[in-house]
Motif scaffolding. Structure first.
Motif, PDB file in Angstrom:
ATOM      1  N   THR A 265     -19.100 -76.278  59.020  1.00 20.19           N
ATOM      2  CA  THR A 265     -19.272 -76.835  57.559  1.00 20.19           C
ATOM      3  C   THR A 265     -20.236 -78.057  57.690  1.00 20.19           C
ATOM      4  N   LEU A 266     -21.454 -78.331  57.186  1.00 18.14           N
ATOM      5  CA  LEU A 266     -22.390 -78.991  57.235  1.00 18.14           C
ATOM      6  C   LEU A 266     -21.995 -80.525  56.616  1.00 18.14           C
ATOM      7  N   PRO A 267     -22.439 -81.530  57.354  1.00 15.78           N
ATOM      8  CA  PRO A 267     -21.887 -82.893  56.741  1.00 15.78           C
ATOM      9  C   PRO A 267     -22.565 -83.186  55.459  1.00 15.78           C
ATOM     10  N   ARG A 268     -23.700 -82.372  55.271  1.00 15.23           N
ATOM     11  CA  ARG A 268     -24.410 -82.522  53.876  1.00 15.23           C
ATOM     12  C   ARG A 268     -25.122 -81.315  53.778  1.00 15.23           C
ATOM     13  N   ASP A 269     -25.571 -81.123  52.263  1.00 11.47           N
ATOM     14  CA  ASP A 269     -25.985 -79.777  52.059  1.00 11.47           C
ATOM     15  C   ASP A 269     -27.667 -79.980  52.671  1.00 11.47           C
ATOM     16  N   ILE A 270     -28.153 -78.890  53.350  1.00 10.00           N
ATOM     17  CA  ILE A 270     -29.251 -78.987  54.041  1.00 10.00           C
ATOM     18  C   ILE A 270     -30.300 -77.811  53.511  1.00 10.00           C
ATOM     19  N   THR A 271     -31.468 -78.315  53.447  1.00  7.73           N
ATOM     20  CA  THR A 271     -32.541 -77.564  52.893  1.00  7.73           C
ATOM     21  C   THR A 271     -33.678 -77.215  53.824  1.00  7.73           C
ATOM     22  N   ARG A 306     -23.457 -70.059  53.452  1.00 10.63           N
ATOM     23  CA  ARG A 306     -22.578 -70.458  52.232  1.00 10.63           C
ATOM     24  C   ARG A 306     -23.385 -71.673  51.671  1.00 10.63           C
ATOM     25  N   TYR A 307     -24.152 -71.432  50.277  1.00 11.79           N
ATOM     26  CA  TYR A 307     -24.659 -72.420  49.513  1.00 11.79           C
ATOM     27  C   TYR A 307     -23.952 -73.279  48.858  1.00 11.79           C
ATOM     28  N   LYS A 308     -24.801 -74.501  48.320  1.00 10.94           N
ATOM     29  CA  LYS A 308     -24.391 -75.705  47.662  1.00 10.94           C
ATOM     30  C   LYS A 308     -23.116 -75.077  46.506  1.00 10.94           C
ATOM     31  N   ASP A 309     -23.439 -73.917  45.762  1.00 12.02           N
ATOM     32  CA  ASP A 309     -22.629 -73.477  44.871  1.00 12.02           C
ATOM     33  C   ASP A 309     -21.551 -72.565  45.237  1.00 12.02           C
ATOM     34  N   ARG A 310     -21.452 -72.587  46.569  1.00 11.02           N
ATOM     35  CA  ARG A 310     -20.217 -71.889  47.214  1.00 11.02           C
ATOM     36  C   ARG A 310     -20.537 -70.373  47.233  1.00 11.02           C
ATOM     37  N   LYS A 311     -21.593 -69.766  46.812  1.00 12.09           N
ATOM     38  CA  LYS A 311     -21.964 -68.331  47.139  1.00 12.09           C
ATOM     39  C   LYS A 311     -22.265 -68.443  48.394  1.00 12.09           C
ATOM     40  N   ALA A 332     -31.536 -62.940  67.613  1.00 11.20           N
ATOM     41  CA  ALA A 332     -30.997 -61.919  66.539  1.00 11.20           C
ATOM     42  C   ALA A 332     -30.782 -62.740  65.168  1.00 11.20           C
ATOM     43  N   ALA A 333     -30.039 -63.800  65.259  1.00 15.94           N
ATOM     44  CA  ALA A 333     -29.513 -64.704  64.021  1.00 15.94           C
ATOM     45  C   ALA A 333     -30.649 -64.981  63.365  1.00 15.94           C
ATOM     46  N   LYS A 334     -31.807 -65.723  64.216  1.00 13.89           N
ATOM     47  CA  LYS A 334     -32.852 -66.184  63.475  1.00 13.89           C
ATOM     48  C   LYS A 334     -33.644 -65.237  62.633  1.00 13.89           C
ATOM     49  N   ILE A 335     -33.699 -63.951  62.941  1.00 10.14           N
ATOM     50  CA  ILE A 335     -34.420 -63.029  62.339  1.00 10.14           C
ATOM     51  C   ILE A 335     -33.529 -62.779  60.809  1.00 10.14           C
ATOM     52  N   LEU A 336     -32.003 -62.552  61.187  1.00  7.10           N
ATOM     53  CA  LEU A 336     -31.360 -62.319  60.016  1.00  7.10           C
ATOM     54  C   LEU A 336     -31.362 -63.822  58.996  1.00  7.10           C
ATOM     55  N   PHE A 337     -31.519 -64.879  59.767  1.00  6.48           N
ATOM     56  CA  PHE A 337     -31.442 -65.970  58.585  1.00  6.48           C
ATOM     57  C   PHE A 337     -32.643 -66.163  57.988  1.00  6.48           C
ATOM     58  N   MET A 338     -33.736 -65.751  58.705  1.00  2.00           N
ATOM     59  CA  MET A 338     -35.164 -65.872  57.608  1.00  2.00           C
ATOM     60  C   MET A 338     -35.248 -64.810  56.786  1.00  2.00           C
ATOM     61  N   GLN A 339     -34.893 -63.783  57.079  1.00  2.79           N
ATOM     62  CA  GLN A 339     -34.785 -62.498  56.202  1.00  2.79           C
ATOM     63  C   GLN A 339     -33.904 -62.816  55.002  1.00  2.79           C
ATOM     64  N   ASN A 340     -32.723 -63.560  55.156  1.00  2.00           N
ATOM     65  CA  ASN A 340     -31.858 -63.746  53.880  1.00  2.00           C
ATOM     66  C   ASN A 340     -31.538 -64.872  53.206  1.00  2.00           C
ATOM     67  N   TRP A 341     -32.162 -66.064  53.865  1.00  3.24           N
ATOM     68  CA  TRP A 341     -32.018 -67.456  53.254  1.00  3.24           C
ATOM     69  C   TRP A 341     -33.009 -67.406  52.113  1.00  3.24           C
ATOM     70  N   ASP A 342     -32.389 -67.721  50.923  1.00  2.33           N
ATOM     71  CA  ASP A 342     -33.254 -67.983  49.734  1.00  2.33           C
ATOM     72  C   ASP A 342     -33.914 -69.368  49.410  1.00  2.33           C
ATOM     73  N   GLY A 343     -33.664 -70.331  50.408  1.00  2.26           N
ATOM     74  CA  GLY A 343     -34.261 -71.529  50.279  1.00  2.26           C
ATOM     75  C   GLY A 343     -33.526 -72.601  49.634  1.00  2.26           C
ATOM     76  N   ASN A 344     -32.421 -72.092  49.173  1.00  2.00           N
ATOM     77  CA  ASN A 344     -31.519 -73.304  48.343  1.00  2.00           C
ATOM     78  C   ASN A 344     -30.388 -73.984  49.443  1.00  2.00           C
ATOM     79  N   LEU A 349     -23.213 -72.981  57.854  1.00  4.20           N
ATOM     80  CA  LEU A 349     -23.575 -71.722  58.731  1.00  4.20           C
ATOM     81  C   LEU A 349     -22.648 -71.046  59.482  1.00  4.20           C
ATOM     82  N   GLY A 350     -22.847 -69.788  59.799  1.00  2.00           N
ATOM     83  CA  GLY A 350     -21.922 -69.219  60.658  1.00  2.00           C
ATOM     84  C   GLY A 350     -22.330 -67.996  61.381  1.00  2.00           C
ATOM     85  N   LEU A 351     -22.055 -67.710  62.522  1.00  2.42           N
ATOM     86  CA  LEU A 351     -22.762 -66.874  63.513  1.00  2.42           C
ATOM     87  C   LEU A 351     -21.448 -65.952  64.057  1.00  2.42           C
ATOM     88  N   SER A 352     -21.459 -64.552  63.901  1.00  2.54           N
ATOM     89  CA  SER A 352     -20.449 -63.731  64.592  1.00  2.54           C
ATOM     90  C   SER A 352     -20.795 -62.883  65.409  1.00  2.54           C
TER      91      SER A 352
END
Length: 410
Positions: A265-271, A306-311, A332-344, A349-352
């Motif tokens: 869980t990040l200490p602040r919301d990061i964009t 997980r976004y700021k609005d908890r989605k 592998a994680a970077k590809i997934l993140f870049m494909q699915n992060w909407d910029g909000n 952040l989690g990785l499993s």
């Protein structure tokens, strides 16, 4: 009829198991020979980049091995040892079809079949006495695979999976070996630890530091010393060195969806994308350490955002070859993140790692290029591990980190 069955059951233990380990001999090369009979009896290697002479030997026939050709050997070196070597490019669709047919044949004998890799598996035949003695069943399997599929195999017969695996390695090709617990003192204990299933080069080196050089040394070692160098894994290996292995043959083992995860869980919301990728890279390092401690590898990486609005969203990516190194997990994680992060703004952040497989039973359904790249990079990974273990994680740093440090000084 009753007397015949009674006679056969005398070959089966009253309270134990009878397990076979079926190991296909030089599988890829054997499949090619079955497909093209003109290759039989010839020194054959499966490799690639023959024109550039930079290929790595994936596997080779026993005829090639007589010349000193070995798996992972550079192709140019193999051709120097055996100028008449025939080289074929891998055909993985062909190998997968042959593997599927092989396991279907094994299931004709028992429902308790556990595939371990593309070319080996266990069968529990404890209740199969109506088919004959264990040796007769093993001979039947060996003949059936040879006659129906034109593929040779070696088979180990034992009261548990570990001993069956060790037994199948004792006679190749086309061997059948019985290994009982009472035989381990004179057949297994004199062998060096590196020849024990489940002991890799690094583990053998660690064991040598406490004067454990043979399987017999391991069987009789001090528990406290073993835990100190290998943790709980050391105790498990000691049990197997003494012929103890309670693991059942489990047809569903390969389908289990175990997972290991790491999140923050990040200490602040990061964009900031660069910051988020740095965090993801650290998660990959943490996850790699956890997998290494548990002796797992993964064939499925998932990223949790997980976004700021908890989605919260979770997206996974299947991987052909089992991985564990931080660089592979991060890629592998970077590809997934870049494909699915909407910029909000991101709050967590989690990785499993999912579809977990045990390290000593992980295998690569190799495509040629990943095999060659892995073989070429392995010395680099080993050198980095050595430096990190000796001097700490900060001894190896990315160029971008060094550049940032220089900029901060200006």
């Amino acid at each position: 009829m009753y007397s015949q069955i009674n006679e056969v059951t005398s070959f089966y233990p009253k309270n134990g198991r009878v397990i076979l380990h079926v190991d296909m001999n030089s599988f890829f090369a054997s499949v090619e020979m079955a497909y093209d009979s003109s290759l039989k009896g010839e020194p054959l290697a499966i490799a690639g980049n023959e024109e550039e002479r930079k290929g790595i030997i994936v596997t080779c026939s026993y005829e090639a091995r007589k010349f000193g050709v070995k798996t992972t050997m550079p192709l140019w070196e193999a051709k120097k040892l055996c100028p008449q070597l025939i080289v074929k490019r891998p055909n993985f669709d062909r190998y997968r079809k042959a593997s599927s047919a092989m396991f279907e044949e094994l299931r004709q004998y028992s429902e308790l079949v556990e595939p371990v890799s593309i070319d080996e598996g266990y069968i529990d035949i404890t209740e199969c006495y109506e088919l004959g003695t264990p040796i007769e069943i093993a001979q039947s399997i060996q003949n059936r695979l040879l006659n129906q599929l034109d593929l040779p195999c070696s088979i180990g017969i034992a009261p548990n999976k570990f001993l069956a695996k060790m037994a199948s390695d004792m006679k190749k090709p086309l061997g059948i070996t019985v290994l009982r617990k009472r035989d381990i003192h004179h057949l297994l204990w004199p062998l060096p630890t590196i020849e024990m299933h489940g002991v890799g080069a690094k583990s053998a080196e660690k064991l040598a530091t406490i004067n454990i050089h043979t399987i017999g040394d391991l069987a009789q070692a001090n528990d406290i010393q073993l835990r100190a160098v290998l943790g709980i894994r050391g105790i498990q290996l000691q049990e197997r060195a003494n012929g103890i292995d309670p693991r059942p043959v489990d047809p569903e083992a390969g389908k289990e969806n175990k997972s290991v995860g790491s999140s923050i869980t990040l200490p602040r919301d990061i964009t900031n994308q660069s910051e988020l990728l740095d965090i993801l890279e650290n998660l990959a390092i943490s996850l790699s350490d956890r997998l290494k401690r548990k002796r797992y590898m993964t064939k499925n990486v998932a990223v949790i955002i997980r976004y700021k609005d908890r989605k919260t969203i979770s997206r996974g990516r299947k991987i052909i070859n089992p991985i564990r190194k931080p660089v592979d997990l991060f890629h592998a994680a970077k590809i997934l993140f870049m494909q699915n992060w909407d910029g909000n703004p991101v709050r967590l952040l989690g990785l499993s790692a999912q579809d977990i497989v045990d390290e000593d039973e992980a295998y690569e359904q190799l495509d040629l290029f990943t095999y060659e790249k892995a073989a070429q990079k392995e010395p680099l990974y080993q050198a980095i591990d050595t430096l990190v273990n000796k001097y700490g994680k900060k001894v190896v740093r990315k160029g971008s980190e060094l550049q940032k440090g220089e900029n901060d000084k200006k």
